[in-house]
Design an enzyme around this catalytic site. Structure first.
Site, PDB file in Angstrom:
ATOM      1  N   TYR A   1       1.073  -1.068  -0.037  1.00  0.00           N
ATOM      2  CA  TYR A   1      -0.040   0.063   0.123  1.00  0.00           C
ATOM      3  C   TYR A   1       0.741   1.285   0.037  1.00  0.00           C
ATOM      4  CZ  TYR A   1      -2.787   3.798   1.619  1.00  0.00           C
ATOM      5  OH  TYR A   1      -3.684   4.892   1.671  1.00  0.00           O
TER       6      TYR A   1
ATOM      7  N   GLU B   1      -3.320   7.576  -3.918  1.00  0.00           N
ATOM      8  CA  GLU B   1      -3.319   6.329  -3.273  1.00  0.00           C
ATOM      9  C   GLU B   1      -3.138   5.158  -4.043  1.00  0.00           C
ATOM     10  OE1 GLU B   1      -6.012   4.905   0.313  1.00  0.00           O
ATOM     11  OE2 GLU B   1      -6.873   3.999  -1.556  1.00  0.00           O
TER      12      GLU B   1
END
Length: 387
Positions: A91, A195
């Site tokens: 991530y 993101e």
């Protein structure tokens, strides 16, 4: 946008029909991923992302996904992408830390669908790095930055570096390039979030953005007309679209008490007060500083479209806004619309006595203190007697 900034992404084709999806999957011999294109998270858990291995499967998956709604968003198109041979998932996110007033990088070697659960239950797996306290500075040399985990604690040596999530040097060099590009995108496009989840490691040892989310700051869109053109109507409810056309600031919520307020700060305080009193606001609605009675009529029309509405609170602090004009708008709305729920009104400020007299003469409930008005409208919403 990621590709524009040099970040590797899967090849993909947008499809509007099952037939288009099958044709798109053909270029990868049917080995593809079919993804619902809706502006919400949780697509994978909703079954709106499917891995397929043939054109027939791609067509079938697209047919099922196009018939779905994900969190209230109907699926009108799917993205058909190449299927990656993923060996690991990370991530990576660049966002703003409101407490430290800094741009921060968040990294985890535990990327994927359950990143939120991991952040809550295993915060030590989330690494946080401060990039800059100014949106005007260039990206930092990420080889030199040091971070903390999600709980604010450093690694065992007190200096948590990128070597922790990326111990392999070749992978770490790629990660530095990716994150620097994310940071540049974040600053240049006036984002509040960039993101990548998952940032995938392929069998060939290549980092690729398998999925991503970019949130743009609306206040910066005037500098990016090319991005403003990407805005989708589905971002807004029908009520929000109608409010925008009427010059009102409106956001739909899930409660039962409709709010009509002038001024964003007072509107927020009103919603807080409703929650504190045990109620739940159905919306944020700021009618602004105008005294035009038509705005009140337009606002009331939007509120009444909510079938779950049980009461309405009108909270006006009249400065530029004249209370008597607001009263005219309320009476106009009562005359022209079928208002089937109780209303509680608070008028304070310019021409308040004239406004109060008009409303009380019409038999409406008018309060002077905000807390009294809020407590009363919460009672009304519960079906108790309004006073």
């Amino acid at each position: 946008m990621l590709r524009q900034y040099g970040i590797a992404v899967p090849e993909a084709v947008l499809a509007h029909t099952p037939e288009e999806a099958a044709a798109a999957a053909a270029q990868w011999a049917g080995n593809a991923v079919v993804k619902a294109q809706v502006l919400t998270g949780g697509r994978g858990k909703a079954g709106a992302i499917r891995v397929v291995s043939s054109q027939t499967e791609a067509k079938s998956a697209a047919c099922e996904i196009l018939a779905m709604s994900v969190k209230g968003f109907p699926v009108q198109r799917v993205l058909v992408t190449e299927k990656l041979d993923i060996r690991a998932e990370y991530y990576a996110g660049v966002t703003i830390d409101r407490e430290t007033k800094a741009v921060v990088l968040i990294l985890s070697a535990a990327g994927g669908m359950d990143i939120e659960e991991i952040a809550a239950k295993e915060p030590q797996k989330i690494r946080r790095y401060e990039l800059s306290r100014s949106m005007g500075v260039p990206p930092m040399n990420l080889k030199e930055i040091h971070g903390q985990d999600a709980r604010g604690t450093h690694g065992r040596d007190g200096r948590a570096t990128l070597a922790e999530p990326f111990p392999d040097e070749a992978l770490r060099e790629q990660a530095i390039t990716v994150v620097e590009a994310m940071h540049t995108l974040f600053r240049e496009k006036d984002c509040s979030l960039v993101e990548i989840n998952p940032l995938a490691v392929t069998a060939q040892g290549r980092l690729i953005a398998a999925d991503a989310k970019v949130v743009l700051d609306d206040n910066g869109l005037f500098r990016h007309p090319e991005l403003a053109e990407l805005r989708n109507p589905e971002e807004y409810t029908a009520d929000e679209m109608q409010a925008k056309e009427a010059g009102l600031s409106f956001v739909s919520l899930s409660g039962e008490i409709g709010c009509m307020v002038n001024g964003a700060g007072l509107a927020m305080a009103t919603m807080d007060g409703i929650k504190l009193a045990g109620g739940s606001p159905a919306n944020f609605l700021d009618v602004g500083g105008s005294s035009n009675p038509q705005k009140v009529l337009d606002a009331m029309r939007i509120l009444l479209r909510n079938d779950g509405l049980k009461a309405i609170l009108i909270n006006i602090f009249g400065g530029i806004t004249r209370c008597d004009d607001i009263a005219k708008g309320i009476l106009m709305a009562r005359e022209k619309l079928n208002i089937g729920v109780p209303m509680v009104i608070r008028l304070i400020g310019t021409n308040e006595q004239q406004g109060r007299d008009m409303l009380e003469k019409a038999g409406l409930i008018v309060a002077r203190r905000m807390t009294d008005a809020i407590e009363n409208v919460v009672r009304c919403a519960r079906g108790e007697v309004c006073v």
